[in-house]
Design a protein around this motif. Sequence first.
Motif, mmCIF file in Angstrom:
data_model
loop_
_atom_site.group_PDB
_atom_site.id
_atom_site.type_symbol
_atom_site.label_atom_id
_atom_site.label_comp_id
_atom_site.label_asym_id
_atom_site.label_seq_id
_atom_site.Cartn_x
_atom_site.Cartn_y
_atom_site.Cartn_z
ATOM 1 N N LEU A 38 1.066 -1.452 -0.055
ATOM 2 C CA LEU A 38 -0.366 -0.058 -0.458
ATOM 3 C C LEU A 38 0.287 1.603 -0.406
ATOM 4 N N HIS A 39 2.113 1.155 0.881
ATOM 5 C CA HIS A 39 2.796 2.676 0.967
ATOM 6 C C HIS A 39 3.126 2.455 -0.242
ATOM 7 N N SER A 40 3.944 1.662 -1.090
ATOM 8 C CA SER A 40 4.726 1.440 -2.479
ATOM 9 C C SER A 40 3.587 2.077 -3.535
ATOM 10 N N PHE A 41 1.721 1.454 -3.695
ATOM 11 C CA PHE A 41 1.631 2.230 -3.950
ATOM 12 C C PHE A 41 0.517 3.678 -4.061
ATOM 13 N N VAL A 42 0.519 3.987 -2.916
ATOM 14 C CA VAL A 42 0.223 5.202 -2.798
ATOM 15 C C VAL A 42 1.669 6.462 -2.846
ATOM 16 N N CYS A 43 3.599 5.971 -2.957
ATOM 17 C CA CYS A 43 4.371 6.812 -3.576
ATOM 18 C C CYS A 43 4.420 7.488 -4.807
ATOM 19 N N GLY A 44 4.302 5.801 -5.413
ATOM 20 C CA GLY A 44 4.463 6.456 -6.363
ATOM 21 C C GLY A 44 2.461 6.767 -7.125
ATOM 22 N N PHE A 45 1.871 6.724 -6.678
ATOM 23 C CA PHE A 45 0.788 7.588 -7.167
ATOM 24 C C PHE A 45 1.339 8.602 -7.324
ATOM 25 N N PHE A 46 1.275 9.300 -5.762
ATOM 26 C CA PHE A 46 1.489 10.731 -5.558
ATOM 27 C C PHE A 46 2.798 11.253 -6.523
ATOM 28 N N GLY A 47 3.590 10.519 -6.511
ATOM 29 C CA GLY A 47 5.009 10.763 -7.240
ATOM 30 C C GLY A 47 4.538 11.293 -8.592
ATOM 31 N N TRP A 48 3.515 10.393 -9.088
ATOM 32 C CA TRP A 48 3.166 11.081 -10.602
ATOM 33 C C TRP A 48 2.329 11.951 -10.629
ATOM 34 N N VAL A 49 1.186 12.397 -9.279
ATOM 35 C CA VAL A 49 0.972 13.207 -9.461
ATOM 36 C C VAL A 49 1.577 14.778 -9.486
ATOM 37 N N THR A 50 2.694 14.020 -8.406
ATOM 38 C CA THR A 50 3.561 15.439 -8.217
ATOM 39 C C THR A 50 4.311 16.373 -9.227
ATOM 40 N N TRP A 51 4.211 15.440 -10.292
ATOM 41 C CA TRP A 51 5.203 15.007 -11.262
ATOM 42 C C TRP A 51 5.141 16.259 -12.151
ATOM 43 N N PRO A 52 5.550 17.399 -12.110
ATOM 44 C CA PRO A 52 5.951 18.634 -12.627
ATOM 45 C C PRO A 52 5.420 18.626 -14.775
ATOM 46 N N GLU A 53 4.817 20.230 -15.336
ATOM 47 C CA GLU A 53 4.784 19.785 -16.150
ATOM 48 C C GLU A 53 5.301 20.887 -17.291
ATOM 49 N N ARG A 54 5.741 21.521 -16.247
ATOM 50 C CA ARG A 54 6.812 22.749 -17.094
ATOM 51 C C ARG A 54 8.006 22.987 -15.647
ATOM 52 N N PHE A 55 8.980 23.061 -16.914
ATOM 53 C CA PHE A 55 9.890 23.228 -16.263
ATOM 54 C C PHE A 55 10.365 24.212 -15.371
ATOM 55 N N VAL A 56 9.480 24.998 -14.662
ATOM 56 C CA VAL A 56 9.781 26.129 -13.638
ATOM 57 C C VAL A 56 9.653 25.480 -12.695
ATOM 58 N N LEU A 116 12.207 11.819 -5.451
ATOM 59 C CA LEU A 116 11.935 10.955 -3.659
ATOM 60 C C LEU A 116 10.809 10.328 -3.890
ATOM 61 N N LEU A 117 9.676 10.594 -3.992
ATOM 62 C CA LEU A 117 7.922 9.800 -4.151
ATOM 63 C C LEU A 117 8.152 8.269 -4.625
ATOM 64 N N TRP A 118 9.269 8.483 -6.095
ATOM 65 C CA TRP A 118 9.613 6.951 -6.731
ATOM 66 C C TRP A 118 11.037 6.555 -6.121
ATOM 67 N N ALA A 119 11.777 7.058 -5.495
ATOM 68 C CA ALA A 119 12.224 5.836 -5.323
ATOM 69 C C ALA A 119 11.717 5.251 -4.047
ATOM 70 N N TRP A 165 8.714 20.257 -7.033
ATOM 71 C CA TRP A 165 8.024 19.169 -7.486
ATOM 72 C C TRP A 165 8.735 18.241 -8.920
ATOM 73 N N GLY A 166 9.660 18.657 -9.306
ATOM 74 C CA GLY A 166 10.583 17.391 -9.710
ATOM 75 C C GLY A 166 10.985 16.557 -8.712
ATOM 76 N N PHE A 167 11.623 17.952 -7.652
ATOM 77 C CA PHE A 167 12.480 16.827 -6.940
ATOM 78 C C PHE A 167 11.628 15.834 -5.842
ATOM 79 N N VAL A 168 10.385 16.027 -5.752
ATOM 80 C CA VAL A 168 9.771 16.155 -4.539
ATOM 81 C C VAL A 168 9.088 14.567 -4.925
ATOM 82 N N SER A 169 8.850 14.402 -6.369
ATOM 83 C CA SER A 169 8.246 13.166 -6.914
ATOM 84 C C SER A 169 9.380 12.230 -7.578
#
Length: 100
Positions: free
Chosen positions: A19-37, A47-50, A41-45
């Motif tokens: 469950l922890h793996s799924f939640v971290c993977g999901f929130f890693g996907w959600v927080t992935w930034p769409e803009r370079f600015v 870390l969540l995937w790791a 959030w990319g760093f947070v994402s």
Amino acid sequence: MSPEQSGSSKVWRINGLQLHSFVCGFFGWVTWPERFVDLGWGFVSILLWASCLASQIAAMREIGKAYKRRKVVRDFKKKGREQSASTMADEDALKDAGVF
């Protein structure tokens, strides 16, 4: 609990790690930034995937430990026979031998 079973705590641990793996993977996907600015959030994402990957590896290790335990118990049972009461010293055998 029979020797083949790992216990409910092992099952809860494996399910919690999954469950922890799924939640971290999901929130890693959600927080992935769409803009370079938004590199923060990319760093947070990342870390969540790791954390997702580490949790998944830990769950696989726990599953491997449970499998090894069941395999050892199964192999041990194959070597011997089931426990049973001894027929050597029952009352009839002792009466026939003249002990009573």
